[in-house]
Design a protein around this motif. Structure first.
Motif, PDB file in Angstrom:
ATOM      1  N   PHE A  21       1.297  -1.133   0.147  1.00  0.00           N
ATOM      2  CA  PHE A  21      -0.139  -0.321  -0.314  1.00  0.00           C
ATOM      3  C   PHE A  21       0.977   0.615   0.413  1.00  0.00           C
ATOM      4  CE2 PHE A  21      -1.936   3.607   2.471  1.00  0.00           C
ATOM      5  CZ  PHE A  21      -3.165   3.694   2.080  1.00  0.00           C
ATOM      6  N   PHE A  22       1.961   0.699   1.042  1.00  0.00           N
ATOM      7  CA  PHE A  22       2.857   2.417   0.831  1.00  0.00           C
ATOM      8  C   PHE A  22       3.371   2.978  -0.490  1.00  0.00           C
ATOM      9  CE2 PHE A  22       1.080   2.833   5.322  1.00  0.00           C
ATOM     10  CZ  PHE A  22       0.635   3.970   5.617  1.00  0.00           C
ATOM     11  N   ALA A  23       4.054   0.933  -1.231  1.00  0.00           N
ATOM     12  CA  ALA A  23       4.724   1.417  -2.161  1.00  0.00           C
ATOM     13  C   ALA A  23       4.149   1.893  -3.267  1.00  0.00           C
ATOM     14  CB  ALA A  23       5.707   0.309  -2.016  1.00  0.00           C
ATOM     15  N   PHE A  24       2.985   1.540  -3.431  1.00  0.00           N
ATOM     16  CA  PHE A  24       2.175   2.239  -3.889  1.00  0.00           C
ATOM     17  C   PHE A  24       1.732   3.472  -4.183  1.00  0.00           C
ATOM     18  CE2 PHE A  24       2.039  -2.113  -5.790  1.00  0.00           C
ATOM     19  CZ  PHE A  24       2.123  -1.921  -7.238  1.00  0.00           C
ATOM     20  N   LEU A  25       1.594   4.371  -3.072  1.00  0.00           N
ATOM     21  CA  LEU A  25       0.779   5.821  -2.409  1.00  0.00           C
ATOM     22  C   LEU A  25       2.432   6.419  -3.057  1.00  0.00           C
ATOM     23  CD1 LEU A  25      -0.918   7.413  -1.084  1.00  0.00           C
ATOM     24  CD2 LEU A  25      -0.154   7.015   0.765  1.00  0.00           C
ATOM     25  N   SER A  26       3.396   5.537  -2.844  1.00  0.00           N
ATOM     26  CA  SER A  26       4.810   6.471  -3.196  1.00  0.00           C
ATOM     27  C   SER A  26       4.845   6.192  -4.023  1.00  0.00           C
ATOM     28  CB  SER A  26       5.984   5.936  -2.113  1.00  0.00           C
ATOM     29  OG  SER A  26       7.206   6.196  -2.276  1.00  0.00           O
ATOM     30  N   SER A  27       4.369   5.358  -5.448  1.00  0.00           N
ATOM     31  CA  SER A  27       4.658   5.621  -7.078  1.00  0.00           C
ATOM     32  C   SER A  27       3.558   6.396  -7.039  1.00  0.00           C
ATOM     33  CB  SER A  27       4.504   3.852  -7.214  1.00  0.00           C
ATOM     34  OG  SER A  27       5.008   2.621  -6.485  1.00  0.00           O
ATOM     35  N   PHE A  28       2.712   6.530  -6.639  1.00  0.00           N
ATOM     36  CA  PHE A  28       1.149   7.149  -7.091  1.00  0.00           C
ATOM     37  C   PHE A  28       1.817   8.908  -6.700  1.00  0.00           C
ATOM     38  CE2 PHE A  28      -1.540  10.276  -6.964  1.00  0.00           C
ATOM     39  CZ  PHE A  28      -2.857  10.503  -8.170  1.00  0.00           C
ATOM     40  N   ILE A  29       3.085   9.064  -6.226  1.00  0.00           N
ATOM     41  CA  ILE A  29       3.672  11.045  -6.104  1.00  0.00           C
ATOM     42  C   ILE A  29       4.448  10.803  -7.190  1.00  0.00           C
ATOM     43  CG2 ILE A  29       4.858  11.735  -4.468  1.00  0.00           C
ATOM     44  CD1 ILE A  29       2.579  10.533  -2.124  1.00  0.00           C
ATOM     45  N   ALA A  30       4.931   9.838  -6.942  1.00  0.00           N
ATOM     46  CA  ALA A  30       6.662   9.941  -7.772  1.00  0.00           C
ATOM     47  C   ALA A  30       6.092   9.949  -9.714  1.00  0.00           C
ATOM     48  CB  ALA A  30       7.251   8.687  -8.004  1.00  0.00           C
ATOM     49  N   ALA A  31       5.136   9.373  -9.750  1.00  0.00           N
ATOM     50  CA  ALA A  31       4.498   9.418 -11.147  1.00  0.00           C
ATOM     51  C   ALA A  31       3.803  10.355 -10.959  1.00  0.00           C
ATOM     52  CB  ALA A  31       3.358   8.058 -11.343  1.00  0.00           C
ATOM     53  N   LEU A  32       2.764  11.282 -10.695  1.00  0.00           N
ATOM     54  CA  LEU A  32       2.750  12.467 -10.644  1.00  0.00           C
ATOM     55  C   LEU A  32       3.680  13.746 -10.553  1.00  0.00           C
ATOM     56  CD1 LEU A  32      -0.278  13.021  -7.741  1.00  0.00           C
ATOM     57  CD2 LEU A  32      -0.430  12.986 -10.474  1.00  0.00           C
ATOM     58  N   GLU A  33       5.179  13.372  -9.873  1.00  0.00           N
ATOM     59  CA  GLU A  33       5.599  14.489 -10.073  1.00  0.00           C
ATOM     60  C   GLU A  33       6.668  14.257 -11.549  1.00  0.00           C
ATOM     61  OE1 GLU A  33       9.634  15.744  -6.951  1.00  0.00           O
ATOM     62  OE2 GLU A  33       8.511  13.528  -6.344  1.00  0.00           O
ATOM     63  N   ASN A  34       6.851  12.836 -11.378  1.00  0.00           N
ATOM     64  CA  ASN A  34       7.322  12.683 -12.955  1.00  0.00           C
ATOM     65  C   ASN A  34       6.646  13.473 -14.119  1.00  0.00           C
ATOM     66  OD1 ASN A  34       9.828  11.479 -13.037  1.00  0.00           O
ATOM     67  ND2 ASN A  34       8.651   9.121 -11.931  1.00  0.00           N
ATOM     68  N   MET A  35       5.047  13.498 -13.929  1.00  0.00           N
ATOM     69  CA  MET A  35       4.331  14.468 -15.355  1.00  0.00           C
ATOM     70  C   MET A  35       4.926  16.087 -15.247  1.00  0.00           C
ATOM     71  SD  MET A  35       0.669  12.806 -15.581  1.00  0.00           S
ATOM     72  CE  MET A  35       0.721  11.600 -13.795  1.00  0.00           C
ATOM     73  N   PHE A  36       5.678  16.463 -14.109  1.00  0.00           N
ATOM     74  CA  PHE A  36       5.625  17.947 -14.595  1.00  0.00           C
ATOM     75  C   PHE A  36       7.091  18.422 -15.290  1.00  0.00           C
ATOM     76  CE2 PHE A  36       2.550  17.511 -11.499  1.00  0.00           C
ATOM     77  CZ  PHE A  36       1.141  19.008 -11.851  1.00  0.00           C
ATOM     78  N   PRO A  37       7.366  19.357 -15.709  1.00  0.00           N
ATOM     79  CA  PRO A  37       8.512  19.266 -16.201  1.00  0.00           C
ATOM     80  C   PRO A  37       9.731  20.340 -15.007  1.00  0.00           C
ATOM     81  CG  PRO A  37       6.618  20.983 -16.971  1.00  0.00           C
ATOM     82  CD  PRO A  37       6.052  19.889 -16.078  1.00  0.00           C
ATOM     83  N   ARG A  38      10.482  19.634 -15.432  1.00  0.00           N
ATOM     84  CA  ARG A  38      11.918  19.388 -14.675  1.00  0.00           C
ATOM     85  C   ARG A  38      12.668  20.902 -14.735  1.00  0.00           C
ATOM     86  NH1 ARG A  38      12.871  13.875 -15.167  1.00  0.00           N
ATOM     87  NH2 ARG A  38      11.066  12.814 -13.435  1.00  0.00           N
ATOM     88  N   PRO A  39      13.315  21.817 -14.019  1.00  0.00           N
ATOM     89  CA  PRO A  39      13.701  23.056 -14.402  1.00  0.00           C
ATOM     90  C   PRO A  39      15.616  22.429 -14.714  1.00  0.00           C
ATOM     91  CG  PRO A  39      13.640  22.703 -11.992  1.00  0.00           C
ATOM     92  CD  PRO A  39      13.181  21.484 -12.555  1.00  0.00           C
ATOM     93  N   ILE A  40      15.717  21.365 -14.180  1.00  0.00           N
ATOM     94  CA  ILE A  40      17.360  20.463 -14.484  1.00  0.00           C
ATOM     95  C   ILE A  40      17.264  19.139 -15.111  1.00  0.00           C
ATOM     96  CG2 ILE A  40      19.181  20.217 -13.317  1.00  0.00           C
ATOM     97  CD1 ILE A  40      17.975  22.149 -10.875  1.00  0.00           C
ATOM     98  N   PRO A  41      17.752  19.064 -15.452  1.00  0.00           N
ATOM     99  CA  PRO A  41      17.274  17.223 -16.218  1.00  0.00           C
ATOM    100  C   PRO A  41      17.831  16.055 -15.458  1.00  0.00           C
ATOM    101  CG  PRO A  41      18.560  18.344 -17.696  1.00  0.00           C
ATOM    102  CD  PRO A  41      18.542  19.430 -16.662  1.00  0.00           C
ATOM    103  N   TYR A  42      16.714  15.269 -15.002  1.00  0.00           N
ATOM    104  CA  TYR A  42      17.089  14.176 -14.173  1.00  0.00           C
ATOM    105  C   TYR A  42      16.524  14.855 -12.371  1.00  0.00           C
ATOM    106  CZ  TYR A  42      19.828  12.123 -18.559  1.00  0.00           C
ATOM    107  OH  TYR A  42      19.556  11.594 -19.271  1.00  0.00           O
ATOM    108  N   PHE A  43      16.457  16.014 -12.327  1.00  0.00           N
ATOM    109  CA  PHE A  43      16.657  16.414 -10.981  1.00  0.00           C
ATOM    110  C   PHE A  43      14.506  15.882 -11.041  1.00  0.00           C
ATOM    111  CE2 PHE A  43      15.020  20.742  -8.652  1.00  0.00           C
ATOM    112  CZ  PHE A  43      15.564  19.840  -7.648  1.00  0.00           C
ATOM    113  N   ARG A  44      14.278  15.964  -9.185  1.00  0.00           N
ATOM    114  CA  ARG A  44      13.460  15.502  -9.208  1.00  0.00           C
ATOM    115  C   ARG A  44      13.212  15.973  -7.428  1.00  0.00           C
ATOM    116  NH1 ARG A  44      12.263  10.039  -9.970  1.00  0.00           N
ATOM    117  NH2 ARG A  44      12.535   9.804  -7.711  1.00  0.00           N
ATOM    118  N   ILE A  45      12.282  16.766  -6.734  1.00  0.00           N
ATOM    119  CA  ILE A  45      12.333  17.322  -5.413  1.00  0.00           C
ATOM    120  C   ILE A  45      12.405  16.036  -4.468  1.00  0.00           C
ATOM    121  CG2 ILE A  45      11.010  18.293  -3.680  1.00  0.00           C
ATOM    122  CD1 ILE A  45      10.156  20.474  -5.691  1.00  0.00           C
ATOM    123  N   GLY A  46      11.361  14.997  -5.265  1.00  0.00           N
ATOM    124  CA  GLY A  46      11.504  13.645  -4.270  1.00  0.00           C
ATOM    125  C   GLY A  46      10.688  13.512  -3.359  1.00  0.00           C
ATOM    126  N   PHE A  47       9.316  14.448  -3.759  1.00  0.00           N
ATOM    127  CA  PHE A  47       7.779  13.941  -2.944  1.00  0.00           C
ATOM    128  C   PHE A  47       7.371  12.586  -2.557  1.00  0.00           C
ATOM    129  CE2 PHE A  47       6.845  17.953  -5.052  1.00  0.00           C
ATOM    130  CZ  PHE A  47       7.083  19.207  -3.682  1.00  0.00           C
TER     131      PHE A  47
END
Length: 170
Positions: A21-47
């Motif tokens: 459950f928590f892995a997929f909750l974390s996955s959902f958040i990571a997937a949402l974060e992957n959908m937004f453009p990044r100011p620096i390539p490969y850079f994510r905040i890591g929500f």
């Protein structure tokens, strides 16, 4: 007893369901974060690490590593980058940061969730920088250390502050 304290006492299949459950909750958040453009390539905040910090006391180290493994594989499959350098960088960063965060959490009176978040961000980013040296045959990564440190301070602070607010509300 709060919801997260209750998880500590789950056994057997229920424990596995909690991790998934928590892995997929974390996955959902990571997937949402992957959908937004990044100011620096490969850079994510890591929500997605907000979830990891929230359940840090509820799961053992091996369960947290399983959570990270499930999260990284599911996001990599969803975004079609499984077994690519990006996948290995994320997996390495996630596992190393979870190990450091769990070790730091063993000293509850010494490190706050904010400090644990900063250390997790720093170790994740540094391990990815070192691994990228070998994956991309970079001759020298010294030029990456200062930007990685600055990015880690920013992202670790954001994740740490949000995690603290969510933990206090529970």
């Amino acid at each position: 007893m709060t919801f997260f304290e209750d998880i500590k006492f789950h056994k057997g299949k229920r424990r596995i369901y909690d991790i998934i459950f928590f892995a997929f909750l974390s996955s959902f958040i990571a997937a949402l974060e992957n959908m937004f453009p990044r100011p620096i390539p490969y850079f994510r905040i890591g929500f997605s690490f907000i979830i990891v910090i929230i359940v840090l006391d509820s799961f053992k180290l091996r369960e947290l590593i399983l959570l990270i493994l499930i999260k990284n594989i599911s996001v990599a499959v969803a975004f079609a980058y499984i077994f690519t350098p990006t996948f290995y960088l994320g997996l390495c960063g996630g596992i190393v940061s979870v190990i450091v965060m769990k070790l730091m959490r063993n000293f509850k009176n010494t490190f706050s969730f904010f400090g644990i978040s900063l250390a997790g961000a720093l170790t994740s980013n540094l391990s990815q920088a070192f691994l990228s040296k070998y994956l991309f045959n970079l001759p020298d990564i010294k030029f990456l250390i200062v930007p990685v440190f600055i990015i880690s301070l920013i992202t670790g602070s954001i994740v740490g502050i949000i995690s603290i607010f969510l933990i206090r509300d529970n």
